[in-house]
Scaffold this motif. Structure first.
Motif, short mmCIF file in Angstrom:
data_model
loop_
_atom_site.label_atom_id
_atom_site.label_comp_id
_atom_site.label_asym_id
_atom_site.label_seq_id
_atom_site.Cartn_x
_atom_site.Cartn_y
_atom_site.Cartn_z
N ALA A 294 18.25 68.23 65.54
CA ALA A 294 18.06 67.44 64.32
C ALA A 294 18.82 66.11 64.35
CB ALA A 294 18.52 68.25 63.10
N ALA A 295 19.64 65.92 65.36
CA ALA A 295 20.42 64.68 65.45
C ALA A 295 19.49 63.48 65.61
CB ALA A 295 21.38 64.76 66.63
N ASP A 296 19.90 62.36 65.01
CA ASP A 296 19.09 61.15 65.05
C ASP A 296 18.83 60.64 66.47
OD1 ASP A 296 18.97 61.10 62.29
OD2 ASP A 296 20.69 59.76 62.09
N ASP A 297 19.78 60.88 67.37
CA ASP A 297 19.63 60.36 68.73
C ASP A 297 19.01 61.37 69.70
OD1 ASP A 297 21.82 62.03 68.73
OD2 ASP A 297 23.09 60.71 69.91
N PHE A 298 18.52 62.50 69.20
CA PHE A 298 17.88 63.50 70.06
C PHE A 298 16.43 63.09 70.28
CE2 PHE A 298 15.72 67.47 71.08
CZ PHE A 298 16.56 67.98 72.05
N LYS A 299 16.06 62.90 71.52
CA LYS A 299 14.70 62.52 71.89
C LYS A 299 14.01 63.71 72.54
CE LYS A 299 15.47 57.97 71.28
NZ LYS A 299 16.27 57.93 70.11
N ASN A 300 12.69 63.71 72.53
CA ASN A 300 11.92 64.82 73.10
C ASN A 300 12.24 65.06 74.57
OD1 ASN A 300 10.63 65.53 70.76
ND2 ASN A 300 8.83 64.26 71.16
N ASP A 301 12.49 63.99 75.33
CA ASP A 301 12.81 64.17 76.75
C ASP A 301 14.17 64.83 76.95
OD1 ASP A 301 14.05 61.86 75.83
OD2 ASP A 301 13.85 60.80 77.73
N ALA A 302 14.99 64.86 75.93
CA ALA A 302 16.30 65.51 76.03
C ALA A 302 16.18 67.03 76.00
CB ALA A 302 17.21 65.05 74.90
N LEU A 303 15.04 67.54 75.57
CA LEU A 303 14.86 69.00 75.50
C LEU A 303 14.98 69.63 76.88
CD1 LEU A 303 14.29 71.41 73.70
CD2 LEU A 303 11.86 70.99 74.02
N GLN A 304 14.37 69.01 77.88
CA GLN A 304 14.45 69.54 79.25
C GLN A 304 15.90 69.51 79.75
OE1 GLN A 304 12.18 71.25 80.93
NE2 GLN A 304 13.76 71.62 82.42
N ILE A 305 16.64 68.48 79.38
CA ILE A 305 18.05 68.40 79.77
C ILE A 305 18.83 69.52 79.10
CG2 ILE A 305 20.14 67.00 79.62
CD1 ILE A 305 18.23 64.53 79.79
N LEU A 306 18.54 69.79 77.85
CA LEU A 306 19.21 70.86 77.11
C LEU A 306 18.91 72.22 77.74
CD1 LEU A 306 20.94 71.72 74.71
CD2 LEU A 306 18.87 71.67 73.30
N VAL A 307 17.65 72.48 78.07
CA VAL A 307 17.27 73.75 78.71
C VAL A 307 17.95 73.86 80.07
CG1 VAL A 307 15.34 75.04 79.73
CG2 VAL A 307 15.08 73.96 77.49
N SER A 308 17.96 72.80 80.82
CA SER A 308 18.61 72.81 82.13
C SER A 308 20.10 73.10 82.01
CB SER A 308 18.39 71.48 82.84
OG SER A 308 19.00 71.48 84.10
N ALA A 309 20.73 72.50 81.01
CA ALA A 309 22.16 72.74 80.78
C ALA A 309 22.42 74.20 80.43
CB ALA A 309 22.67 71.83 79.67
N LEU A 310 21.57 74.78 79.61
CA LEU A 310 21.73 76.19 79.27
C LEU A 310 21.53 77.08 80.51
CD1 LEU A 310 19.87 76.38 75.85
CD2 LEU A 310 22.33 76.64 76.24
N GLN A 311 20.57 76.73 81.36
CA GLN A 311 20.31 77.52 82.57
C GLN A 311 21.49 77.51 83.52
OE1 GLN A 311 16.60 75.68 83.84
NE2 GLN A 311 15.53 77.61 83.44
N GLN A 312 22.31 76.48 83.48
CA GLN A 312 23.45 76.40 84.37
C GLN A 312 24.39 77.59 84.21
OE1 GLN A 312 23.89 74.07 86.86
NE2 GLN A 312 21.82 73.50 86.26
#
Length: 78
Positions: free
Chosen positions: A36-54
């Motif tokens: 919900a953050a103003d600076d969260f972009k759709n392409d950041a979703l893959q980065i977030l998933v990748s970070a969780l997978q780590q």
């Protein structure tokens, strides 16, 4: 269901899925705030998933197999 016949790759795939499901459940409120953050972009979703997978690298193949096997058992069954 993880069994001794499953390859390490199959177990790792099942574990990653299980791990991400648990992580997103446990951190649901925090993840919603990030999305919900103003600076969260759709392409950041893959980065977030990748970070969780780590987080999966913290578990050895034997631990992953044990967890996947236990998760596949019906409740209360050894």
């Amino acid at each position: 269901m993880a069994s001794p016949e499953k390859s390490e790759e199959e177990v790792a795939t099942e574990f990653t899925s299980y791990y991400l499901q648990r992580a997103t459940t446990e951190f649901a409120e925090d993840l919603d705030k990030v999305r919900a953050a103003d600076d969260f972009k759709n392409d950041a979703l893959q980065i977030l998933v990748s970070a969780l997978q780590q987080g999966t690298v913290l578990f050895s193949p034997d631990e992953q197999r044990r967890i996947v096997t236990a998760a596949a058992r019906p409740e209360g069954k050894p």
